[in-house]
Scaffold this active site. Structure first.
Site, PDB file in Angstrom:
ATOM      1  N   PRO A 141       0.828  -1.222   0.000  1.00  0.00           N
ATOM      2  CA  PRO A 141       0.000   0.000   0.000  1.00  0.00           C
ATOM      3  C   PRO A 141       0.848   1.252   0.000  1.00  0.00           C
ATOM      4  CG  PRO A 141      -0.871  -1.591   1.544  1.00  0.00           C
ATOM      5  CD  PRO A 141       0.422  -2.151   1.052  1.00  0.00           C
ATOM      6  N   CYS A 142       0.455   2.219  -0.825  1.00  0.00           N
ATOM      7  CA  CYS A 142       1.308   3.381  -1.066  1.00  0.00           C
ATOM      8  C   CYS A 142       0.680   4.670  -0.568  1.00  0.00           C
ATOM      9  CB  CYS A 142       1.596   3.509  -2.558  1.00  0.00           C
ATOM     10  SG  CYS A 142       0.119   3.444  -3.575  1.00  0.00           S
ATOM     11  N   GLN A 143      -0.366   4.593   0.264  1.00  0.00           N
ATOM     12  CA  GLN A 143      -1.032   5.827   0.687  1.00  0.00           C
ATOM     13  C   GLN A 143      -0.073   6.769   1.397  1.00  0.00           C
ATOM     14  OE1 GLN A 143      -2.300   2.811   0.987  1.00  0.00           O
ATOM     15  NE2 GLN A 143      -4.496   2.772   0.705  1.00  0.00           N
TER      16      GLN A 143
ATOM     17  N   PHE B 239       3.034   7.125   0.832  1.00  0.00           N
ATOM     18  CA  PHE B 239       4.086   7.622  -0.039  1.00  0.00           C
ATOM     19  C   PHE B 239       3.569   8.614  -1.071  1.00  0.00           C
ATOM     20  CE2 PHE B 239       5.273   2.976   0.600  1.00  0.00           C
ATOM     21  CZ  PHE B 239       5.981   3.251   1.754  1.00  0.00           C
TER      22      PHE B 239
ATOM     23  N   ASN C 142       5.599   0.409  -6.664  1.00  0.00           N
ATOM     24  CA  ASN C 142       5.018   1.447  -5.823  1.00  0.00           C
ATOM     25  C   ASN C 142       4.983   2.766  -6.585  1.00  0.00           C
ATOM     26  OD1 ASN C 142       4.230   2.838  -3.245  1.00  0.00           O
ATOM     27  ND2 ASN C 142       4.832   0.840  -2.430  1.00  0.00           N
TER      28      ASN C 142
END
Length: 1404
Positions: A1084-1086, A1088, A1126
């Protein structure tokens, strides 16, 4: 002393000071009791006038000062006090000299500014007198330190700018001191640092153009004119006004400064030192064992306008001490910026805080320069830091108690103390079993606990009885109360223009969970953050919380810098070559042993030498010093040693780079070196010594983990022991670091240290030099350019800009229309090679190439481009003469009958077909006549043959090389989503996804529908990792004991409990170590994503920690290959620490690692989607190359910062050309049937491919006002809210609304909010696909080009490259989320093809 304006100055206070006082009495003037006109003491003024209001009386006492009836002409002014270190300002009249002390209120600002100039002169003088050889950076740092804390300056950055801006003034003042200096004293006028300061000042004044007033430099006088007093009065006054303007700008900068921390309370309760002394060691002095460097020297001074924007760095081996060098505790310093602080005592530390996530707790402190995360303290200071850590552990335990309580109001202050008394002695939060002792500890250390709890986002915790009770107890104990500085509010005119104001973040049902990790991952990340070690993992804070749900979105940057020339791929290099410092010392140098052979030049080779009594061997490592002062000595690996023809004894070696000098930075092990391809030859006499060095080689596989862990533990213990004894470091090397290729690779052991005179780096450099040459063969029928051989008859690419007719003007650029006008490469055929007697002007070669041009459909018209195949080209009679540098590579042109009728996969081959003729003179397009002789490319690859039609006449699709499922890589897809990554990898023929893990039920169902043979686990990946470990523990404990996996899993109690609830049948389908060949996924990249408004929230922080779980899967299963995907900002998030630690973790496992940034739009989709990828491969495997971008796409070329000024670009930008044009909106969705806003009918008529029914062509329903706005937006390219008519509309509920959104109409600071309520352009591209399309959202350009609606789920899926056969699950919101979170299948396919090539190379 400055006697007149412009003349040099003298010391006014010296050894004859008493004599001067007798000759001319000095008096103190005080302007506090009389009104005066505005005075400016500058070089311009020679007289000072004062308003006559009071007359001096005879009874005035001299010691109290006098008030003047009149004040005569000011002859000169002087600065003294250089010897005392405190400036004194003097003004002189004919009668007396006056010591200027306290100015009047009206004049105070001007005087304070001038006084700071004098202070700067004194401080510079003091530092240069004690250390004349200092550097300019060190001088500025020292002056900033000494002047810090003055009210006129807001930060160290402002002080540094002020000192530099006054450089010429300071130089002139100090140069005047040379007249009275003694002969043996250093002259200031020639001091190189002072001269540099003056020059820097001149540069700033030259560039000072952002104010209303500017000096005409053409009228600046020479120094001789100044000495003669010839400077124009107006010019002097202009200089003064400019300086005033600069002073005001500093004032504004200071006033804008705001505190980082909002104070929940009015007071900060300071710890009573006597109360906590019992918990700390006896007082001791700080002992400095290593050279220390001021942070101002290491880093550029900043303004700290908002401390939240300060960089965050990590401190290791640190200690905290006061100005008397006494060790002190952090508890003596405030955790909030306070008004009553003794700044001199506290030095540069402004505040400190405790930051905590689900996994780790960090202690941070702030200076003007940065936030510093405190790693491991020095051995001397560790006992002083332990009480802080203990108090933090107590705070986490209290927080857990409060969160586990159903109603916090029931848990009083006394109840919490009693529960702390009941803890076991082995508990980390244990204090005592006695109530009095526990309460005393909690109260005296209460500020840490109080701040820890009040920073918690839960409002119930902030107001709970324990918090209020503790605060009351602390005040009753007579702790000191400091007033907390209030956060200054920034000036805000009008109403709040934030689009998301008042909108609470949406709540998700997802629960945060601490990452389940292996001990290796826990150690690497724990050592970096240095709070919790593998043997002492962080206790679970956890209770269930509701978290903010955020989107993964990356908006197209309209302000990206436009490149004007085509840049090279790979690395932008800094000047890394360093001059080796030679040796003048005489020493004995002789060869040991026999001659091993000869170099290619006939020079004898040796395997060993004695240099000054030190033995050096081929295959060892030596130290070389460089000329740059302060540079770390270089370490080189010895490839071979030889004696040159002039009898010099030499060695040839490769640079061994320290990990901190690679992309790893601070995440690197200080003992690990990386071999590079930088090599040199150096004389043995210049070698400064040898180092202990080992080429480390270990067997690969999960079965060796126990053996490797034990060896590593002993190795670390030995290294710590040697460090404690101050013994030399023992280095080791496992990998080759290649910044040009963006990765770490297995060592070329077969070519290393042979002593044979061969160097692989020299060979690489020779090959590169050969490739860069352009050569014509003797027969003049072929030539070589950039390593490619071209012959007459070859089909080639040509750069578009070389043809004058293709240099047309592009259309105006608007949001998501930046690809419009970009041209693909021109397809040509070489007809002849023209030999020139001499090169033409501007050409570097002596020949040119005659080519025939093939036109593309988009050269004819946009309509023709849409209706034609993207691989079709048209024959023409147009020929051109081009220089060879215009040729960009080779391609193939075939008959249409040899091409597939339709495609399911993105184009990765340089193949075209031609069956039509284009006449550029009249624009006529016709069938290619049979009498035109066109030699087509020969078919070399059977997979490119056209599939024959079946008896029913249906067309078969072009398929990649078929690989049996049994020979594909058994793949585990983690964070699988709906399966875009797995789909592309499988279609490439390289992957067989046997297992997938996805947390969200709708996405997991979508994955199952499209991958029916895959076992899908709908659960948290932390739980799955725990179950995998438990399964092996229960069924194969002997194997786990052998592999060292018995206690390898660190997880929370919650994960362990959930692991027991999984169905036994599913547990049995989990893979075991050795069964997984390939792990892929996108954590999960929230946290970043740079457009994530809530990236600081608990849920986002927890999602960032999923990186640890993902890496732990790789450590546990040890697959052959590993792929991480990502968002682009992953590489820069958290100052790059997360990216660096990810790479460091994979290297520690023994993998080869490669990293890069790719633009998905260049691989055949119609949207910008920039993504970061990390490949890892086992040491005996081949790392895949990056796939070549095939489509034109306007991006600047994405580079990853490495170190030492290097930047790496994985692929070349395609904005200047590519094999194929960009995919447009019309290409992607132009053939879909029209639908209405809010359409919910899932199934439609037959569409692309072999589909009989089109699914998910449904769109979100807009509210009434937005639908009206959509209908009013013109159906023209780039139209958005700015094109709405300024009128009102009556809604069905009777409310009257303005069609133009009010907030947007006032948003001048956000680039006009371009694109909101925007309509797409058929010839442009779609926006980045996100999880929640809204016309007023982060990606607002979402209206269909011709229809009054938001684009549908299927249209979004097509923009991502999903085929129409791909199914999604859940409601419309779920489907949009699945599409928006997916990896584009065409990009995954391209990556899979390169992985397939790597496997093929491995098997050769």
């Amino acid at each position: 002393m400055k006697t007149k304006a412009g003349k040099q100055k003298k010391r006014s206070v010296d050894s004859d000071d008493d004599v001067s006082r007798e000759r001319r009495p000095k008096r103190a003037t005080s302007g506090t009791n009389f009104k005066e006109k505005s005075l400016r003491f500058s070089e311009k003024y020679e007289t000072v006038e004062a308003k006559k209001e009071q007359i001096v009386g005879d009874d005035e006492k001299e010691e109290k000062g006098v008030r003047f009836q009149s004040f005569g002409r000011v002859e000169n002014w002087t600065i003294s006090g250089y010897e005392d270190g405190s400036p004194v300002i003097w003004i002189s009249t004919v009668i007396a000299d006056y010591d200027c002390r306290k100015p009047s209120k009206k004049y105070k600002k001007l005087y304070d500014y001038f006084f700071e100039k004098a202070c700067a002169c004194v401080e510079v003088c003091k530092n240069l007198s004690t250390n004349p050889d200092t550097s300019l950076k060190e001088l500025l740092a020292a002056v900033v330190r000494s002047m810090n804390g003055r009210k006129i300056f807001s930060s160290g950055g402002v002080i540094q700018e002020f000192v530099i801006s006054q450089g010429e003034f300071i130089y002139n003042q100090l140069a005047g001191l040379d007249e009275t200096s003694k002969n043996h004293e250093t002259k200031f006028v020639d001091n190189r640092v002072l001269v540099s300061l003056r020059d820097e000042s001149r540069k700033i004044h030259k560039a000072f153009s952002n104010v209303a007033l500017r000096i005409d430099e053409s009228k600046v006088l020479t120094s001789d004119q100044l000495m003669d007093g010839g400077e124009d009065e107006d010019l002097k006054y202009a200089k003064l006004l400019q300086e005033e303007e600069h002073m005001k700008s500093m004032d504004r900068s200071r006033n804008k400064r705001s505190s980082t921390t909002s104070a929940p309370n009015k007071f900060y309760i300071k710890i009573n030192e006597d109360e906590i002394a019992h918990d700390y060691p006896l007082p001791s002095y700080y002992k400095n064992t290593k050279d220390e460097t001021d942070e101002l020297v290491l880093f550029n001074a900043g303004y700290a306008v908002d401390a939240r924007n300060l960089p965050c760095r990590t401190l290791h081996n640190w200690a905290l001490y006061n100005s008397d060098l006494m060790l002190i505790s952090l508890e003596f310093l405030p955790m909030k910026p306070c008004a009553d602080i003794d700044v001199t005592y506290l030095g540069q530390i402004k505040e400190w805080k405790i930051d905590f996530g689900e996994d780790m707790i960090f202690v941070l402190l702030r200076t003007d320069m940065a936030w510093y995360r405190l790693g491991k303290p020095s051995e001397q200071y560790a006992p002083w830091f332990e009480p802080i850590l203990k108090t933090v552990r107590i705070g986490t335990s209290i927080l857990a108690l409060l969160k586990n309580e159903t109603r916090m109001a029931k848990l009083s202050y006394t109840d919490v103390i009693k529960r702390l008394c009941g803890l076991e002695e082995n508990d980390q939060a244990y204090i005592s079993s006695t109530f009095f002792d526990v309460e005393r500890y909690v109260i005296v250390h209460g500020q840490i606990i109080l701040q820890f709890l009040t920073e918690c986002p839960d409002e119930y915790i902030k107001r709970c009885p324990f918090v209020t009770g503790l605060a009351s107890k602390m005040q009753d104990r007579h702790h000191t109360k400091w007033i907390i500085k209030k956060k200054r509010k920034m000036l805000q005119k009008g109403e709040n223009l934030n689009l998301r104001r008042g909108k609470a973040p949406k709540v998700s049902k997802m629960k945060a969970m601490q990452a389940t990790t292996t001990r290796l991952i826990n150690r690497i990340w724990g050592e970096f953050y240095s709070i919790y070690s593998p043997e002492d993992p962080l206790e679970e804070i956890g209770a269930e919380e509701e978290f903010e749900e955020v989107e993964d979105v990356e908006e197209e940057d309209e302000n990206e810098e436009e490149d004007t020339i085509q840049k090279a791929i790979e690395v932008q290099k800094a000047d890394t070559l360093k001059k080796i410092r030679g040796s003048c010392k005489e020493m004995e140098i002789r060869w040991e042993g026999e001659i091993l052979g000869e170099t290619c030049a006939g020079e004898p080779l040796y395997g060993q030498a004695l240099v000054g009594g030190r033995k050096m061997d081929v295959g060892g490592a030596v130290i070389l010093e460089v000329d740059d002062q302060g540079e770390t000595p270089l370490i080189y690996f010895v490839e071979y040693m030889f004696e040159s023809s002039d009898n010099s004894k030499k060695l040839h070696g490769k640079l061994l780079q320290r990990g901190s000098e690679t992309v790893l930075g601070t995440a690197a092990n200080e003992r690990e070196l990386f071999l590079t391809n930088e090599c040199l030859t150096v004389q043995l006499k210049d070698i400064k010594g040898t180092v202990s060095f080992e080429i480390r080689s270990r067997p690969w596989g999960h079965q060796y983990k126990k053996e490797h862990m034990a060896a590593d533990k002993l190795d670390r213990a030995r290294a710590e022991e040697r460090k404690a004894k101050d013994l030399p470091i023992e280095y080791y090397c496992k990998s080759l670091y290649s910044p040009e290729k963006g990765g770490f690779f297995s060592l070329p052991r077969s070519d290393m240290g042979l002593g044979s005179g061969f160097c692989s780096s020299c060979k690489i450099r020779e090959n590169e030099e050969e490739r860069s040459k352009t050569k014509l063969n003797d027969s003049k029928t072929r030539f070589l350019s950039n390593g490619i051989k071209y012959s007459v008859g070859d089909f080639v690419y040509q750069i578009p800009n070389y043809l004058s007719k293709d240099r047309g003007k592009r259309r105006p650029v608007f949001k998501y229309g930046r690809n419009v006008g970009l041209r693909a490469f021109v397809v040509c055929q070489i007809l002849d090679i023209v030999d020139l007697k001499e090169p033409k002007k501007g050409n570097t070669t002596s020949f040119e190439v005659k080519v025939r041009r093939f036109y593309r459909p988009d050269d004819v018209s946009a309509e023709e481009a849409y209706a034609s195949d993207i691989q079709e080209v048209y024959y023409s009679e147009d020929t051109y003469i081009l220089p060879p540098e215009a040729i960009k590579g080779k391609c193939e042109v075939m008959k249409k009958t040899d091409m597939p009728l339709c495609r399911e996969y993105p184009i990765l081959d340089h193949v075209y077909f031609c069956d039509r003729f284009y006449d550029s003179s009249n624009g006529c397009l016709k069938k290619l006549p049979y009498n035109m002789m066109l030699k087509f490319s020969t078919i070399k690859d059977d997979t490119l043959l056209r599939e024959k039609k079946t008896e029913t006449g249906s067309a078969m699709l072009l398929k990649p090389d078929e690989v049996p499922k049994g020979k594909r890589l058994a793949t585990l897809d983690i964070f699988a989503g709906c399966g875009g990554l797995s789909y592309g990898l499988e279609k490439a023929g390289v992957s067989d996804t046997k297992w997938a893990i996805e947390y969200e039920e709708p996405a997991a169902q979508a994955f199952k529908q499209n991958h029916p043979k895959t076992t899908v686990f709908v659960d948290n990946c932390n739980v799955i990792l725990r179950i995998s470990w438990l399964r092996l523990l229960i069924n194969d404990r002997a194997i786990m004991e052998k592999c060292g996996d018995v206690d390898d899993c660190i997880s929370t109690t919650e994960a362990a409990e959930l692991a027991t609830k999984l169905d036994e049948n599913q547990k049995s389908t989990l893979p075991l170590p050795g069964q997984v060949d390939f792990i892929s996924g996108g954590p999960p990249c929230q946290g970043f994503s740079r457009l994530n408004r809530f990236s600081d929230g608990s849920w986002s922080k927890n999602q960032c920690q999923m990186i640890l779980a993902f890496l732990s899967f790789a450590d546990y299963f040890r697959p052959k290959y590993f792929l991480l995907e990502n968002v682009k900002t992953f590489v820069s998030f958290n100052e790059g620490h997360t990216f660096h630690l990810t790479v460091a973790s994979l290297l520690e496992m023994g993998y080869q690692v490669r990293f890069g940034l790719l633009e998905a739009g260049a691989y055949g989709i119609s949207q910008p989607r920039k993504r970061a990828f990390i490949w890892a491969a086992a040491p005996n495997e081949v790392l895949p190359e990056w796939p070549e971008p095939m489509h034109v796409f306007n991006n600047p070329g994405f580079k990853i910062p490495l170190s030492q000024g290097l930047h790496y670009a994985a692929v070349q930008s395609t904005k200047f050309g590519a094999p194929f044009r960009s995919i447009t909106v019309r290409d992607a969705i132009g053939d879909l049937p029209p639908i209405e806003s809010g359409e919910s009918k899932i199934n439609k008529e037959e569409m692309r491919g072999s589909m009989t029914v089109l699914t998910d062509h449904i769109c979100k329903k807009m509210n009434e006002l937005n639908l009206i706005r959509c209908k009013k937006i013109p159906k023209t390219p780039g139209a958005d809210w700015r094109d709405l008519p300024d009128e009102h509309v009556n809604l069905s509920n009777g409310i009257v609304k303005n069609i133009v959104p009010n907030l947007l109409n006032k948003a001048k600071d956000h680039n006009g909010y371009k694109g909101l309520y925007g309509r797409l352009d058929w010839h442009g591209n779609l926006p980045t696909c996100i999880t929640n399309l809204q016309p007023m959202g982060l990606v607002g350009m979402c209206f269909h080009p011709d229809q009054d609606r938001i684009i549908s789920v299927r249209e979004c899926a097509r923009s991502q490259g999903f085929p129409d056969s791909y199914k999604f699950s859940g409601n419309i919101k779920d489907k949009h989320r699945q599409v928006g979170n997916a990896v584009p299948p065409p990009l995954a396919f391209a990556l899979g093809r390169k992985l397939k090539e790597a496997l093929h190379l491995r098997n050769i």
